[in-house]
Design a protein around this motif. Sequence first.
Motif, PDB file in Angstrom:
ATOM      1  N   GLU A  55      37.447  73.581  40.902  1.00 12.71           N
ATOM      2  CA  GLU A  55      38.720  73.905  41.535  1.00 12.71           C
ATOM      3  C   GLU A  55      39.822  74.026  40.490  1.00 12.71           C
ATOM      4  O   GLU A  55      39.654  73.632  39.346  1.00 12.71           O
ATOM      5  N   LYS A  56      40.927  74.584  40.932  1.00 13.26           N
ATOM      6  CA  LYS A  56      42.118  74.696  40.099  1.00 13.26           C
ATOM      7  C   LYS A  56      43.206  73.862  40.757  1.00 13.26           C
ATOM      8  O   LYS A  56      43.470  74.008  41.951  1.00 13.26           O
ATOM      9  N   ARG A  57      43.821  72.978  39.982  1.00 13.90           N
ATOM     10  CA  ARG A  57      44.915  72.159  40.492  1.00 13.90           C
ATOM     11  C   ARG A  57      46.208  72.617  39.839  1.00 13.90           C
ATOM     12  O   ARG A  57      46.234  72.929  38.659  1.00 13.90           O
ATOM     13  N   VAL A  58      47.279  72.650  40.634  1.00 13.55           N
ATOM     14  CA  VAL A  58      48.576  73.118  40.147  1.00 13.55           C
ATOM     15  C   VAL A  58      49.634  72.069  40.476  1.00 13.55           C
ATOM     16  O   VAL A  58      49.680  71.565  41.594  1.00 13.55           O
ATOM     17  N   ALA A  59      50.452  71.740  39.492  1.00 10.41           N
ATOM     18  CA  ALA A  59      51.571  70.819  39.699  1.00 10.41           C
ATOM     19  C   ALA A  59      52.863  71.575  39.411  1.00 10.41           C
ATOM     20  O   ALA A  59      52.928  72.395  38.491  1.00 10.41           O
ATOM     21  N   THR A  60      53.901  71.318  40.208  1.00 11.01           N
ATOM     22  CA  THR A  60      55.196  71.964  40.007  1.00 11.01           C
ATOM     23  C   THR A  60      56.260  70.918  39.734  1.00 11.01           C
ATOM     24  O   THR A  60      56.138  69.760  40.143  1.00 11.01           O
ATOM     25  N   TRP A  61      57.287  71.333  39.025  1.00 10.41           N
ATOM     26  CA  TRP A  61      58.425  70.477  38.714  1.00 10.41           C
ATOM     27  C   TRP A  61      59.687  71.325  38.733  1.00 10.41           C
ATOM     28  O   TRP A  61      59.679  72.479  38.309  1.00 10.41           O
ATOM     29  N   SER A  62      60.768  70.756  39.250  1.00 10.79           N
ATOM     30  CA  SER A  62      62.058  71.433  39.197  1.00 10.79           C
ATOM     31  C   SER A  62      63.147  70.379  39.021  1.00 10.79           C
ATOM     32  O   SER A  62      62.986  69.242  39.461  1.00 10.79           O
ATOM     33  N   PRO A  63      64.264  70.740  38.385  1.00  9.90           N
ATOM     34  CA  PRO A  63      65.354  69.778  38.223  1.00  9.90           C
ATOM     35  C   PRO A  63      65.868  69.254  39.557  1.00  9.90           C
ATOM     36  O   PRO A  63      66.182  68.071  39.690  1.00  9.90           O
ATOM     37  N   LYS A  64      65.936  70.119  40.571  1.00 11.32           N
ATOM     38  CA  LYS A  64      66.417  69.683  41.882  1.00 11.32           C
ATOM     39  C   LYS A  64      65.482  68.644  42.481  1.00 11.32           C
ATOM     40  O   LYS A  64      65.925  67.630  43.029  1.00 11.32           O
TER      41      LYS A  64
END
Length: 66
Positions: free
Chosen positions: A48-57
Amino acid sequence: MAFVRGGLEGRPRGGHGSVAYRLKSATGEFGYRVSAEGGRKETVELAEKRVATWSPKLARVFSIAL
């Protein structure tokens, strides 16, 4: 567990040149414990492919130190 690290998928900029968000991805074989026939527990590995996201908000909402 085979694990291949992905890089940052880009750094889109917001209106003032600041980072709007970041994506990090990783692909590999990850193990899961499942119930098999007769109630036995088995470990299966799935690619599988795992994706993590990050944003300043998002960081401000959860008070994560930058």
